[in-house]
Design a protein around this motif. Sequence first.
Motif, PDB file in Angstrom:
ATOM      1  N   LEU B   3      39.677  42.692  29.719  1.00  0.00           N
ATOM      2  CA  LEU B   3      39.467  43.973  30.398  1.00  0.00           C
ATOM      3  C   LEU B   3      39.177  43.759  31.873  1.00  0.00           C
ATOM      4  O   LEU B   3      39.588  44.519  32.731  1.00  0.00           O
ATOM      5  N   CYS B   5      40.457  41.932  33.834  1.00  0.00           N
ATOM      6  CA  CYS B   5      41.637  41.594  34.615  1.00  0.00           C
ATOM      7  C   CYS B   5      42.358  42.824  35.147  1.00  0.00           C
ATOM      8  O   CYS B   5      43.419  42.702  35.755  1.00  0.00           O
ATOM      9  N   ALA B   6      41.814  44.013  34.907  1.00  0.00           N
ATOM     10  CA  ALA B   6      42.541  45.235  35.234  1.00  0.00           C
ATOM     11  C   ALA B   6      42.970  45.284  36.694  1.00  0.00           C
ATOM     12  O   ALA B   6      44.078  45.695  37.001  1.00  0.00           O
ATOM     13  N   ASP B   7      42.107  44.864  37.607  1.00  0.00           N
ATOM     14  CA  ASP B   7      42.486  44.883  39.017  1.00  0.00           C
ATOM     15  C   ASP B   7      42.374  43.487  39.623  1.00  0.00           C
ATOM     16  O   ASP B   7      41.314  43.086  40.098  1.00  0.00           O
ATOM     17  N   CYS B  19      42.370  35.019  34.530  1.00  0.00           N
ATOM     18  CA  CYS B  19      43.243  36.178  34.368  1.00  0.00           C
ATOM     19  C   CYS B  19      44.691  35.791  34.652  1.00  0.00           C
ATOM     20  O   CYS B  19      45.605  36.198  33.956  1.00  0.00           O
TER      21      CYS B  19
END
Lengths: 240, 293
Positions: B3, B5-7, B19
Amino acid sequence: MKNLILTTALLALTAGSAMAQTVRMGTEGAYPPYNFINDKGEVDGFERELGDKLCEMAALTCEWVTTDWDGIIPNLQSGNYDTIIAGMNITAERAEVLAFTQNYIPPASSAYMALDAGTDVMKGVIAAQTGTVQAAHVAASGATLLEFATPDETVAAMRNGEADAVFADKDYLVPILDESAGKFAWAGTEVQIGDGVGMGLRKSDTELVEKFNAGITAMKADGSLNTLITKWFGEKAVTF
Amino acid sequence: MFLSCADPSLLDGLNWLACYLTTGKHFDFYWSFVTVLVLLAVTAPTALAFGFGGAMLARSQHLPLRIIGKGYTAMVRGVPDIVFFLFFVIALDQGIEWAVHQVRCPDWTDPIRNGLEFRVCPQAKVPNNSAAQVWHSLYGFALAVVTFALVFGAFAANVIYGAMQAVPHTQLETAEAYGMSPRQVFHRVLVPQMWVFALPGLSNLWLILIKATPLLFLLGVQDIVYWARELGGMKTGAFDYPHPDWRLYYFLFLLVFYLCMTKLSEVYLNRLQNHLSRGQATAAGEAQRKGIA
């Protein structure tokens, strides 16, 4: 063993046809921002977005396939996919073996990028990708041509000093130059080659060419193509 | 994957690396190792079978069979691999589609060959255009296995042929003197003894096969070298994880992988050699006998 695999594969693969027409879109996947494989492992870029839009307008189901640039025309001809949408410039030589759609990127500049702006690009060693209009141009210009299979390797050759400059579509080089923190510079003068970028199809696929042509015409008319070009290539890019 | 790693642009250091190494593209890279290993696992026995068949044909009493066997090895061995991979696969692929076309579209009037173009009716496409990409990949993989097996089978045929000739003739004559039929001599005496002579040649072939897998990309299968080059290349801001040219690190990783494969193979092949030499009338077999006694 091998026969078993083949027969099973054959049976499975040929069963269940005659649904909505599926068009396989062939691209290189190594030429950002035209087309590249994003971090999810999917084909992405200007041409992905354009291609999906065109398929939607023509009510076609589209599948994306990547292949190396060297074999991109032979693989189309032997039917491994149905279109080439890979930043391919429309030239008279290619038009002898391919049916091109109208261009979806106007004739744009090719540029030389080097470590030093003063590099003489008419002499010395110039890197370009194999089988591109730029490679042909370098060969004719009197400089020594150093060819590579992928665009990335041409830039790497210039950076390592193996080549004095790299010659490619300016739109490809712009983000690389911008992010080089001043290490790279434009050299020589920009050159106009080809009649813009278009999709290449088999000559016998006249119906499909017409479908894509209609889509491109519509996108040129309503300005959505220009929006797409500006989105991917920046404000300075040439539009229609 | 994670999670956090979203941005990616907010990440740094080890988090960024974690990531980065778990992107979908990297999983394609890891998956390609499986592809290569499966290819090796399927191709090696198939090539061995081709080789065994080729060697038997080349030793046959009947002239036509002998010509087929010798012709197979001579032809494949004489043609450069890369030509074979480019030409044969296209020919095989088009041959299959042509055959399906004849069955499914007898009424088709357009020419199949049109200049450089090859065009069969849509129902005859293998795999069908609408088939999921996984079938296209599997089909490409199957073509790769057949091609690799054919090429390496020819080399294996020659090695096995030589090994069969190397089995001391007296052994075969003795077997005949005991009243064995030619078939029995072949199965009971010739084949068990020839492996020890064939192994050095076959182990060479195995190691060459391991290193020949990058040719897979010519066949449209995305292998480890393709992914290493693709992932290692410089990435601009168009990507979520921009980075400079990292091909060196990716290729170093491949180097380690290939060296491990070679080492493992050597250990296993040595063991096999020991096992096969047991009780054989060769120098190695003799040394083992003395060692035991």
